[in-house]
Design a protein around this motif. Structure first.
Motif, PDB file in Angstrom:
ATOM      1  N   VAL A  12       3.349  -4.264 -11.492  1.00  0.00           N
ATOM      2  CA  VAL A  12       3.774  -2.864 -11.512  1.00  0.00           C
ATOM      3  C   VAL A  12       3.923  -2.345 -10.084  1.00  0.00           C
ATOM      4  O   VAL A  12       2.992  -2.421  -9.282  1.00  0.00           O
ATOM      5  CB  VAL A  12       2.769  -1.995 -12.293  1.00  0.00           C
ATOM      6  N   ALA A  13       5.098  -1.825  -9.782  1.00  0.00           N
ATOM      7  CA  ALA A  13       5.364  -1.248  -8.460  1.00  0.00           C
ATOM      8  C   ALA A  13       4.920   0.210  -8.422  1.00  0.00           C
ATOM      9  O   ALA A  13       4.965   0.907  -9.441  1.00  0.00           O
ATOM     10  CB  ALA A  13       6.850  -1.347  -8.135  1.00  0.00           C
ATOM     11  N   GLN A  14       4.484   0.650  -7.259  1.00  0.00           N
ATOM     12  CA  GLN A  14       4.080   2.045  -7.050  1.00  0.00           C
ATOM     13  C   GLN A  14       4.743   2.543  -5.765  1.00  0.00           C
ATOM     14  O   GLN A  14       4.111   2.603  -4.710  1.00  0.00           O
ATOM     15  CB  GLN A  14       2.561   2.153  -6.958  1.00  0.00           C
ATOM     16  N   PRO A  15       6.026   2.883  -5.836  1.00  0.00           N
ATOM     17  CA  PRO A  15       6.764   3.281  -4.629  1.00  0.00           C
ATOM     18  C   PRO A  15       6.133   4.458  -3.900  1.00  0.00           C
ATOM     19  O   PRO A  15       6.202   4.537  -2.665  1.00  0.00           O
ATOM     20  CB  PRO A  15       8.155   3.642  -5.175  1.00  0.00           C
ATOM     21  N   GLU A  16       5.518   5.391  -4.662  1.00  0.00           N
ATOM     22  CA  GLU A  16       4.907   6.554  -4.022  1.00  0.00           C
ATOM     23  C   GLU A  16       3.737   6.164  -3.125  1.00  0.00           C
ATOM     24  O   GLU A  16       3.325   6.932  -2.245  1.00  0.00           O
ATOM     25  CB  GLU A  16       4.448   7.558  -5.089  1.00  0.00           C
ATOM     26  N   ARG A  17       3.205   4.954  -3.331  1.00  0.00           N
ATOM     27  CA  ARG A  17       2.113   4.441  -2.508  1.00  0.00           C
ATOM     28  C   ARG A  17       2.592   3.284  -1.634  1.00  0.00           C
ATOM     29  O   ARG A  17       1.789   2.532  -1.087  1.00  0.00           O
ATOM     30  CB  ARG A  17       0.960   3.972  -3.395  1.00  0.00           C
ATOM     31  N   ASP A  18       3.915   3.153  -1.517  1.00  0.00           N
ATOM     32  CA  ASP A  18       4.527   2.087  -0.723  1.00  0.00           C
ATOM     33  C   ASP A  18       4.127   0.694  -1.207  1.00  0.00           C
ATOM     34  O   ASP A  18       3.986  -0.252  -0.419  1.00  0.00           O
ATOM     35  CB  ASP A  18       4.179   2.239   0.768  1.00  0.00           C
ATOM     36  N   ILE A  19       3.952   0.568  -2.524  1.00  0.00           N
ATOM     37  CA  ILE A  19       3.664  -0.740  -3.124  1.00  0.00           C
ATOM     38  C   ILE A  19       4.915  -1.179  -3.881  1.00  0.00           C
ATOM     39  O   ILE A  19       5.268  -0.596  -4.901  1.00  0.00           O
ATOM     40  CB  ILE A  19       2.459  -0.666  -4.083  1.00  0.00           C
ATOM     41  N   PHE A  20       5.598  -2.177  -3.330  1.00  0.00           N
ATOM     42  CA  PHE A  20       6.858  -2.638  -3.905  1.00  0.00           C
ATOM     43  C   PHE A  20       6.687  -4.065  -4.412  1.00  0.00           C
ATOM     44  O   PHE A  20       6.321  -4.964  -3.675  1.00  0.00           O
ATOM     45  CB  PHE A  20       7.977  -2.576  -2.865  1.00  0.00           C
ATOM     46  N   ARG A  21       6.962  -4.236  -5.718  1.00  0.00           N
ATOM     47  CA  ARG A  21       6.831  -5.546  -6.344  1.00  0.00           C
ATOM     48  C   ARG A  21       8.002  -5.775  -7.292  1.00  0.00           C
ATOM     49  O   ARG A  21       8.612  -4.823  -7.770  1.00  0.00           O
ATOM     50  CB  ARG A  21       5.521  -5.638  -7.151  1.00  0.00           C
TER      51      ARG A  21
ATOM     52  N   ASN B 235      15.250 -10.774 -11.787  1.00  0.00           N
ATOM     53  CA  ASN B 235      14.245  -9.946 -11.127  1.00  0.00           C
ATOM     54  C   ASN B 235      14.375  -8.478 -11.517  1.00  0.00           C
ATOM     55  O   ASN B 235      15.467  -7.899 -11.492  1.00  0.00           O
ATOM     56  CB  ASN B 235      14.366 -10.090  -9.608  1.00  0.00           C
ATOM     57  N   PHE B 236      13.225  -7.906 -11.881  1.00  0.00           N
ATOM     58  CA  PHE B 236      13.148  -6.507 -12.276  1.00  0.00           C
ATOM     59  C   PHE B 236      12.044  -5.806 -11.477  1.00  0.00           C
ATOM     60  O   PHE B 236      11.034  -6.418 -11.126  1.00  0.00           O
ATOM     61  CB  PHE B 236      12.807  -6.380 -13.763  1.00  0.00           C
ATOM     62  N   VAL B 237      12.280  -4.512 -11.218  1.00  0.00           N
ATOM     63  CA  VAL B 237      11.218  -3.643 -10.714  1.00  0.00           C
ATOM     64  C   VAL B 237      10.554  -3.008 -11.926  1.00  0.00           C
ATOM     65  O   VAL B 237      11.236  -2.448 -12.797  1.00  0.00           O
ATOM     66  CB  VAL B 237      11.769  -2.555  -9.776  1.00  0.00           C
ATOM     67  N   VAL B 238       9.241  -3.106 -12.012  1.00  0.00           N
ATOM     68  CA  VAL B 238       8.491  -2.559 -13.140  1.00  0.00           C
ATOM     69  C   VAL B 238       7.655  -1.379 -12.655  1.00  0.00           C
ATOM     70  O   VAL B 238       6.880  -1.512 -11.707  1.00  0.00           O
ATOM     71  CB  VAL B 238       7.561  -3.619 -13.758  1.00  0.00           C
TER      72      VAL B 238
END
Length: 541
Positions: free
Chosen positions: A151-160, A508-511
């Protein structure tokens, strides 16, 4: 001596030319690529192209039914229980165990029928009391893997990103091993291929393609030197390691300290399958049962998640089911999923637009020949002619599925009115899409298990945190209800190679976690029992 050898060579060449000319003219009235009438090189090139499904469809659109057919009626005719058509030599290439045939590789009709009769009850689900619970357990692991690692969390700069082609394969492989043996391979536990099985399978694809075209080459597998180089149960990696895993699980069911568990393996043993037969058949279960379901799941999720109106409508139906208490926690039950009309439409549309198996699975014309209908014209096919099946062309037929058959549109499966014409339209589509699981004496025994996996995994329900629907306290649920799936590259969402089944990579997907605030489009499911048009399941005859 040299003259005798030359004479023999010329005689063999003359014999070959006579047979080739006779074959060419006996089938020339069917049409097709001119090279295919003289040589199998065209077939080899097509099957090795990586897009055999589309090339075969082009041939059918241009020439109609030929020795590669896309008509549903012909397919049902060849596969019917009392049909004189038999399996073609192509099936011999599906022998996975070095010493023994399996239910997919038997060419002998009597042997195939006998093993099928003994194995069918194990797949039906009634004797496998752990079937649904085993699938639920692996689905929870699948969801937990995505939630904890991808799981990505863009608001926390976590990109997966997650490769959907990879994790769906892990899920279906662990499901089939748990359902069959009572023990998983551990793909989901490790988030990797612990045996190197998938990589080894990809390495074997060129050989599978060649043997599928030149079936006589399968005889070289009997040579001691070749046999010694084949995968074996003592191998530490690859297909051989999977063979060893299957052998160990089978051995545990025999002897004075035999393990007893009401599952598929137990049902097979009760009907007299020997230890040697089980080792071969369980290997086939793994390879055939996992890949086809994984491709159906990943492609259905791909089309739903990249089509916002479809996703919104499916979410609305699922949320309505949650609000009305018609969806169990923590996992939706198969019977409940089968009552959701739009979910069933999405699943059937996924199976239609990307039929899981694209191999020719050729059937042989009986001795004496047979008349074949080609666009309303009866044509004679000589005895021992092999007729392949073009599943892609069949499932993309605009006559059956409409002018927009190339588009993923679940709404085509919903009845628009109560007229006889409309019910006939939907019935014809249903009769056709079920053929992706085969038909008659060649129908897929694992169909019920596959549909149960799809019914649960496409829109699963696993408790997480609370929210409110119209003032009522309820839950937010996982998968499409929990996750947003965003393709990383809509211009090229994945790489694909079609070799009788689909080899997908780099899907590839961003989740991201779905917000619980959007309740737009909420619908109500009327009545206690709904005819959602679901395909036959594991608990149905």
């Amino acid at each position: 001596m040299l003259g005798a050898i030359l004479d023999l060579g010329l005689a063999l060449l003359a014999l070959y030319l006579v047979r080739a000319i006779r074959t060419y003219y006996s089938l020339s009235h069917f049409g097709g690529h001119w090279v295919a009438g003289w040589s199998r090189l065209w077939l080899l090139r097509t099957q090795g192209s990586g897009e055999m499904n589309r090339r075969f469809t082009e041939v059918n659109r241009k020439y109609g039914e030929c020795p590669i057919g896309e008509g549903a009626e012909l397919f049902r005719r060849m596969s019917a229980v009392r049909s004189p058509f038999t399996r073609g030599r192509w099936y011999a290439a599906l022998k996975l165990h070095p010493d023994r045939d399996n239910i997919t590789s038997y060419v002998d009709e009597h042997k195939h029928a006998a093993i099928r009769t003994r194995m069918a009850p194990g797949y039906a689900g009634k004797e496998n009391v752990h079937l649904e619970a085993d699938i639920d357990e692996q689905l929870l692991k699948f969801l937990d893997l995505i939630s904890s690692k991808y799981v990505a969390q863009p608001e926390r700069d976590i990109f997966r990103t997650v490769d959907l082609s990879q994790v769906t394969s892990y899920f279906t492989l662990d499901v089939i091993s748990k359902v069959a043996f009572g023990q998983t391979f551990g793909f989901l536990d490790h988030d990797q291929d612990p045996f190197g099985y998938l990589a080894n399978l990809a390495q074997m694809l060129p050989a599978v393609i060649v043997f599928g075209v030149y079936t006589e080459l399968t005889n070289i597998m009997k040579l001691p030197a070749v046999k010694a180089a084949l995968p074996k149960s003592s191998d530490k990696r690859g297909l051989g390691r999977v063979m060893g895993f299957a052998r160990d699980r089978v051995q545990e069911r025999f002897g004075p300290k035999a393990i007893r568990r009401q599952d598929m393996l137990d049902a097979f043993i009760k009907r007299g399958l020997t230890q040697e037969e089980l080792e071969s058949e369980t290997l086939t279960q793994i390879t055939a049962g996992s890949d086809s379901t994984a491709s159906a799941l990943r492609m259905t999720l791909h089309f739903i998640s990249t089509s916002p109106p479809i996703l919104d409508r499916l979410l609305a139906e699922a949320r309505a089911g949650i609000e009305q208490g018609k969806i169990s926690r923590p996992i939706i039950q198969d019977a409940e999923a089968r009552q959701l009309p739009y979910l069933q439409a999405c699943i059937k549309e996924g199976l239609r637009i990307y039929p899981p198996v694209t191999g020719l699975m050729a059937k042989m014309v009986p001795e004496g020949g047979a008349m074949i209908d080609v666009d309303g014209v009866e044509k004679f096919a000589p005895g021992r002619t092999q007729i392949g099946w073009n599943s892609w062309g069949m499932m993309h037929d605009p006559v059956v599925f409409g002018a927009d058959a190339e588009i993923y549109r679940p709404e085509r499966w919903l009845v628009r009115d109560e007229s006889e014409k409309e019910s006939g339209r939907v019935a014809r589509m249903n009769e056709t899409v079920t053929l992706c699981f085969g038909y008659g004496r060649f129908g897929c025994l694992g169909r019920g298990v596959a549909t149960m996996e799809l019914n649960k995994a496409v829109v699963e329900v696993s408790c997480d945190k609370t929210c409110r629907f119209d003032g009522l306290l309820t839950r937010v649920f996982k998968t499409l209800l929990r996750f947003n799936l965003q393709s990383c590259n809509l211009a090229k969402p994945f790489d694909e190679k079609v070799v009788g089944f689909y080899v997908h990579t780099d899907m590839n997907f961003v989740v991201t976690e779905r917000s619980s605030g959007d309740q737009s489009g909420l619908v109500r499911l009327e009545g206690d029992k709904v005819d959602a048009g679901a395909l036959a399941g594991a608990y149905e005859e």
